[in-house]
Scaffold this motif. Structure first.
Motif, PDB file in Angstrom:
ATOM      1  N   ALA A   1      42.536  23.065 -50.441  1.00 42.82           N
ATOM      2  CA  ALA A   1      42.143  22.851 -49.072  1.00 42.82           C
ATOM      3  C   ALA A   1      40.732  23.022 -48.517  1.00 42.82           C
ATOM      4  O   ALA A   1      40.266  22.257 -47.590  1.00 42.82           O
ATOM      5  CB  ALA A   1      43.173  23.664 -47.956  1.00 42.82           C
TER       6      ALA A   1
ATOM      7  N   GLN B   1      41.138  17.463 -46.402  1.00 45.61           N
ATOM      8  CA  GLN B   1      40.945  17.876 -44.830  1.00 45.61           C
ATOM      9  C   GLN B   1      40.928  16.409 -44.074  1.00 45.61           C
ATOM     10  O   GLN B   1      41.657  16.449 -42.975  1.00 45.61           O
ATOM     11  CB  GLN B   1      39.698  18.891 -44.718  1.00 45.61           C
ATOM     12  CG  GLN B   1      39.665  19.882 -45.311  1.00 45.61           C
ATOM     13  CD  GLN B   1      38.773  20.720 -44.881  1.00 45.61           C
ATOM     14  OE1 GLN B   1      37.985  20.527 -44.188  1.00 45.61           O
ATOM     15  NE2 GLN B   1      38.519  21.991 -45.413  1.00 45.61           N
TER      16      GLN B   1
ATOM     17  N   THR C   1      42.603  23.700 -40.117  1.00 40.03           N
ATOM     18  CA  THR C   1      42.177  24.126 -41.047  1.00 40.03           C
ATOM     19  C   THR C   1      41.341  25.239 -41.037  1.00 40.03           C
ATOM     20  O   THR C   1      40.987  25.728 -39.991  1.00 40.03           O
ATOM     21  CB  THR C   1      41.790  23.226 -42.255  1.00 40.03           C
ATOM     22  OG1 THR C   1      41.521  23.687 -43.504  1.00 40.03           O
ATOM     23  CG2 THR C   1      40.407  22.652 -41.935  1.00 40.03           C
TER      24      THR C   1
END
Ligand code: AMP
Ligand code: MG
Length: 344
Positions: A273, A279, A295
């Motif tokens: 991630a 993202q 996130t």
């Protein structure tokens, strides 16, 4: 059996009690970490990562690494947090799932410290911690796209449990990227370097796109990538195509899970991630369907102990802990949906 204290512990340790601290220990794979949390605020998140000299993770070596660095990381966490040992009320430890030798090393250390500090242990499932830490940035009831080295799952809370709505049928996305990276001479962890290479690509090369329902698989793409590289295709183009194809699979599965669960929040977690393109793709998908995208800072995305402390604190507040610390064991294969959730 994990003990559940029926009387609200918030009576014993009032919410405003500044000295209510939970220490967390992460140890499931390559990372040994110690974190300290106070009412959801992260005071320390110290990590030391085992890096194999050559090839992938060797579990026994990684466990040895954890034993070597444990005391130093522990001490540093207290220095960073600026707190004293007698302020710790519980130790949360990631006892599941993970590599057995690493879990044993971590749990041994957690038990030793719990005895020293005379506090209970809170066993935490590592995958669920990746989801719970989403709350620290505002997520409430989200779908988690958990994209890490060994794990790739789409998790959400539904009907009393954290359920896996989709997952990889072979390797985790990170391991897949690292394996390709290793094939082209890039050392572990290969993900960040592949992301850099992808930025200089000129051409998209079609790769096997493998998604069944909400499950994904990467082995076909890995075989194809290795062959194309050996045939002289440019690493930049292959890295770009890998990202576009593999991430599109993850985003498609995550979108289906959002639609299925009727949730409108996505949390992206796990080491992969950290990838800015992943993202971006998640953000676009969420915008298109009117969902919130969350996130986290990189140090809360990769394996870390702050998320273990954070989840441990939520569980402890719900009365979940083990005072008889010898009863806590490792659960290397515990699945996300095996966990009995009594804190929601
Ligand atoms: P974790 O197991 O969650 O700690 O994550 C480790 C994995 O994340 C390794 O497989 C890394 O290659 C991968 N990773 C870290 N940074 C990136 C990045 N920028 N892009 C892709 N993968 C990454
Ligand atoms: Mg992880």
């Amino acid at each position: 059996m994990i003990q559940r204290i029926e009387n609200s512990l918030s009576l014993k340790f009032p919410k405003k009690d500044k000295k209510f601290l939970v220490l967390g220990i992460e140890c499931t794979a390559h990372t040994f970490g110690v974190g300290v949390v106070n009412h959801g605020k992260i005071l320390a998140n110290v990590r030391d990562m085992y890096k194999p000299v050559k090839g992938g993770i060797i579990p026994m070596e990684s466990a040895e690494h954890h034993r070597d660095v444990a005391e130093i990381v522990y001490r540093e966490a207290f220095e960073k947090a600026g707190v004293s040992k007698n302020e710790i009320k519980a130790i949360a430890v990631s006892n599941a799932p993970g590599l057995a030798p690493c879990l044993i090393a971590g749990l041994e250390f957690a038990k030793k410290k719990a005895l020293e500090l005379n506090v209970p242990l809170v066993p935490v499932n590592h995958c669920i911690a990746h989801l719970e830490i989403g709350q620290s940035v505002g997520a409430r009831d989200s779908v988690l796209l958990y994209a890490s080295g060994a794990n790739t799952q789409i998790i959400a809370f539904a009907a009393g449990k954290y359920r896996v709505f989709g997952e990889t049928l072979d390797s985790g996305i990170g391991n897949f990227i690292d394996t390709f990276a290793r094939h082209v001479g890039i050392a572990f962890p290969g993900g960040p370097e592949i992301e850099k290479k992808a930025k200089n690509a000129k051409t998209f090369i079609e790769l096997p796109y493998s998604i069944k329902g909400m499950d994904v698989s990467f082995s076909g793409m890995l075989t194809k990538l290795k062959k194309l590289y050996d045939d002289g295709y440019k690493l930049e183009d292959l890295s770009y195509s890998l990202q576009e194809t593999a991430f599109a699979m993850l985003v498609e599965a995550a979108e289906r899970a959002l639609a299925h669960t009727e949730k409108n929040e996505l949390v992206l977690g796990g080491g992969v991630a950290c990838n800015k393109r992943l993202q971006e793709m998640c953000k676009i998908m969420c915008e298109e369907r009117g969902a919130q995208f969350y996130t986290l800072p990189n140090d809360l995305l990769v394996d870390n102990a702050a998320m273990i402390a954070y989840t441990g604190e939520i569980m402890f507040n719900a009365g979940i802990m083990e005072k008889n610390i010898e009863k806590v064991d490792i659960k290397p294969r515990e699945r996300t949906d095996d966990v009995v959730v009594e804190w929601r």
